[in-house]
Write an enzyme that holds these catalytic residues in place. Sequence first.
Site, PDB file in Angstrom:
ATOM      1  N   TYR A  65       7.889   1.933  -7.558  1.00 23.25           N
ATOM      2  CA  TYR A  65       7.180   0.643  -7.659  1.00 23.25           C
ATOM      3  C   TYR A  65       6.785   0.348  -9.111  1.00 23.25           C
ATOM      4  O   TYR A  65       6.885  -0.791  -9.560  1.00 23.25           O
ATOM      5  CB  TYR A  65       5.938   0.646  -6.759  1.00 23.25           C
ATOM      6  CG  TYR A  65       6.259   0.916  -5.298  1.00 23.25           C
ATOM      7  CD1 TYR A  65       7.404   0.393  -4.713  1.00 23.25           C
ATOM      8  CD2 TYR A  65       5.423   1.702  -4.504  1.00 23.25           C
ATOM      9  CE1 TYR A  65       7.717   0.652  -3.382  1.00 23.25           C
ATOM     10  CE2 TYR A  65       5.722   1.957  -3.177  1.00 23.25           C
ATOM     11  CZ  TYR A  65       6.872   1.435  -2.623  1.00 23.25           C
ATOM     12  OH  TYR A  65       7.181   1.690  -1.309  1.00 23.25           O
ATOM     13  N   GLU A 115       0.865  -1.188   0.000  1.00 22.36           N
ATOM     14  CA  GLU A 115       0.000   0.000   0.000  1.00 22.36           C
ATOM     15  C   GLU A 115       0.897   1.231   0.000  1.00 22.36           C
ATOM     16  O   GLU A 115       1.949   1.229   0.644  1.00 22.36           O
ATOM     17  CB  GLU A 115      -0.872   0.071   1.265  1.00 22.36           C
ATOM     18  CG  GLU A 115      -2.081  -0.826   1.226  1.00 22.36           C
ATOM     19  CD  GLU A 115      -1.840  -2.131   1.954  1.00 22.36           C
ATOM     20  OE1 GLU A 115      -0.828  -2.212   2.680  1.00 22.36           O
ATOM     21  OE2 GLU A 115      -2.635  -3.072   1.791  1.00 22.36           O
TER      22      GLU A 115
HETATM   23  C1  LIG Z   1      10.695   6.113  -1.767  1.00 20.29           C
HETATM   24  C2  LIG Z   1      12.183   6.192  -1.401  1.00 20.29           C
HETATM   25  C3  LIG Z   1      12.565   4.927  -0.610  1.00 20.29           C
HETATM   26  C4  LIG Z   1      13.003   6.236  -2.705  1.00 20.29           C
HETATM   27  O1  LIG Z   1      14.369   6.207  -2.353  1.00 20.29           O
HETATM   28  P1  LIG Z   1      15.525   6.848  -3.262  1.00 20.29           P
HETATM   29  O2  LIG Z   1      16.803   6.252  -2.808  1.00 20.29           O
HETATM   30  O3  LIG Z   1      15.445   8.330  -3.280  1.00 20.29           O
HETATM   31  O4  LIG Z   1      15.102   6.334  -4.701  1.00 20.29           O
HETATM   32  P2  LIG Z   1      16.085   5.930  -5.892  1.00 20.29           P
HETATM   33  O5  LIG Z   1      17.149   6.942  -6.060  1.00 20.29           O
HETATM   34  O6  LIG Z   1      16.507   4.508  -5.709  1.00 20.29           O
HETATM   35  O7  LIG Z   1      15.086   6.041  -7.147  1.00 20.29           O
HETATM   36  C5  LIG Z   1      14.504   4.893  -7.711  1.00 20.29           C
HETATM   37  C6  LIG Z   1      13.283   5.298  -8.505  1.00 20.29           C
HETATM   38  O8  LIG Z   1      12.312   5.915  -7.641  1.00 20.29           O
HETATM   39  C7  LIG Z   1      11.652   6.979  -8.338  1.00 20.29           C
HETATM   40  N1  LIG Z   1      11.992   8.246  -7.699  1.00 20.29           N
HETATM   41  C8  LIG Z   1      12.878   8.429  -6.684  1.00 20.29           C
HETATM   42  N2  LIG Z   1      12.888   9.727  -6.306  1.00 20.29           N
HETATM   43  C9  LIG Z   1      11.993  10.365  -7.086  1.00 20.29           C
HETATM   44  C10 LIG Z   1      11.554  11.710  -7.173  1.00 20.29           C
HETATM   45  N3  LIG Z   1      12.048  12.648  -6.352  1.00 20.29           N
HETATM   46  N4  LIG Z   1      10.599  12.016  -8.077  1.00 20.29           N
HETATM   47  C11 LIG Z   1      10.088  11.086  -8.899  1.00 20.29           C
HETATM   48  N5  LIG Z   1      10.477   9.779  -8.877  1.00 20.29           N
HETATM   49  C12 LIG Z   1      11.419   9.431  -7.980  1.00 20.29           C
HETATM   50  C13 LIG Z   1      12.168   6.932  -9.773  1.00 20.29           C
HETATM   51  O9  LIG Z   1      11.347   6.028 -10.485  1.00 20.29           O
HETATM   52  C14 LIG Z   1      13.552   6.343  -9.579  1.00 20.29           C
HETATM   53  O10 LIG Z   1      14.025   5.677 -10.727  1.00 20.29           O
HETATM   54  P3  LIG Z   1      14.976   6.499 -11.761  1.00 20.29           P
HETATM   55  O11 LIG Z   1      16.231   6.799 -10.996  1.00 20.29           O
HETATM   56  O12 LIG Z   1      15.187   5.524 -12.866  1.00 20.29           O
HETATM   57  O13 LIG Z   1      14.215   7.732 -12.129  1.00 20.29           O
HETATM   58  C15 LIG Z   1      12.520   7.474  -0.592  1.00 20.29           C
HETATM   59  O14 LIG Z   1      12.035   8.595  -1.299  1.00 20.29           O
HETATM   60  C16 LIG Z   1      11.944   7.484   0.819  1.00 20.29           C
HETATM   61  O15 LIG Z   1      12.546   6.958   1.750  1.00 20.29           O
HETATM   62  N6  LIG Z   1      10.760   8.123   0.998  1.00 20.29           N
HETATM   63  C17 LIG Z   1      10.122   8.262   2.312  1.00 20.29           C
HETATM   64  C18 LIG Z   1       9.524   6.954   2.784  1.00 20.29           C
HETATM   65  C19 LIG Z   1       8.479   6.448   1.813  1.00 20.29           C
HETATM   66  O16 LIG Z   1       7.659   7.203   1.293  1.00 20.29           O
HETATM   67  N7  LIG Z   1       8.497   5.111   1.590  1.00 20.29           N
HETATM   68  C20 LIG Z   1       7.530   4.450   0.740  1.00 20.29           C
HETATM   69  C21 LIG Z   1       6.344   4.049   1.557  1.00 20.29           C
HETATM   70  S1  LIG Z   1       5.143   3.183   0.594  1.00 20.29           S
END
Ligand SMILES: CC(C)(COP(=O)(O)OP(=O)(O)OC[C@H]1O[C@@H](n2cnc3c(N)ncnc32)[C@H](O)[C@@H]1OP(=O)(O)O)[C@@H](O)C(=O)NCCC(=O)NCCS
Length: 212
Positions: free
Chosen positions: A159, A147
Site C-alpha cells: 500500500y 484497514e
Molecule cells: C498482500 C498480498 C496480496 C501481496 O501479494 P503479492 O503478489 O505477494 O505481492 P507482489 O509480488 O505484487 O508485491 C508487491 C509489493 O508488495 C510488497 N511485498 C510483497 N511481498 C512482500 C514481502 N514478503 N515482504 C515485504 N514486502 C512485500 C512489496 O512492496 C512489493 O513491491 P516490490 O516488489 O517492489 O518490493 C499477499 O501477500 C496476500 O495475499 N496476503 C494475504 C492476504 C492479505 O494480507 N491481504 C491484505 C489484507 S489488508
Amino acid sequence: MRYVIDRMTMSDVPRVIEIERLAYPSTWPPSAYRKELQDNRWAHYIVLRDKHITEERLVVDQQEQERPRKSRLFPLSLLPSRPAVTVPSPDLAAIIGFAGLWLMVDEAHITTIAMHPNYRRQGLGEFLLVSLIDIAYDIGAKWVTLEVRVSNYTAQNLYRKYGFREAGLRHRYYSDNQEDALIMWTDEINSPGYKQKFQELKSMLLQKLEAQ
Ligand SMILES: CC(C)(COP(=O)(O)OP(=O)(O)OC[C@H]1O[C@@H](n2cnc3c(N)ncnc32)[C@H](O)[C@@H]1OP(=O)(O)O)[C@@H](O)C(=O)NCCC(=O)NCCS
C-alpha cells in the site's frame, strides 16, 4: 499477457473462498460474497486469472481421473468405489487472486485483496491493487482507503508503494485476535502528483508482467 482481470461472478465464489481460506486467518461466510455480488450496488469485486494454469491444472486432473487404480492387497472388485473426480472448469481453475472495494460517496474502501500463496512475490498482488485503483478512477472516487492489520507488513509495504499513508488506528478491530487495524489513505487520486506516480508504477508493473 497471460494474466487477466475479470469481474467476479457468482460461479467464481467457490474458488475465491478456497483462496481466502489460504490467505486470511478468518474468513467471510460464503453467503457474504454472494450478497456482495447480488445486492450491493456499490461493491466492485474482481478476480485474477492466469491463462497458463488453466491447461496445466486440467491436464493434471484428467490424468488423475484416467490413471488405473492399483492395489497389491485386494482385487479391484473388492475395493470401495472411488468418488468421481470433478474436473474444475478452466475458468475456475485459473483464478489465483481476488480483490474488492466499496464506493462510499467519493471514497473507495478496499475490502479485500488476496493472492493464492503459491503465486505471491511476482507482482500479482500489485496488479490486483492497480486494478482496484483503476476501478476507483472509473467510478469517480477521489480517495482510496483501507484497514490493514498492524502486523501485516507485507500488505502495508504494497500500500505504501501506491501512496497510502497511515491516518490512524482502529483498536481491536479484528475479532479473531483483537488486533488493531491501521487506517490508510491515499492522497486525492486525481491530483497531478498522484496520477503521475500511479501511471509510472502501473506501466513498470505491466512491462514486468508482460515479460513473464
Ligand atoms: C498482500 C498480498 C496480496 C501481496 O501479494 P503479492 O503478489 O505477494 O505481492 P507482489 O509480488 O505484487 O508485491 C508487491 C509489493 O508488495 C510488497 N511485498 C510483497 N511481498 C512482500 C514481502 N514478503 N515482504 C515485504 N514486502 C512485500 C512489496 O512492496 C512489493 O513491491 P516490490 O516488489 O517492489 O518490493 C499477499 O501477500 C496476500 O495475499 N496476503 C494475504 C492476504 C492479505 O494480507 N491481504 C491484505 C489484507 S489488508
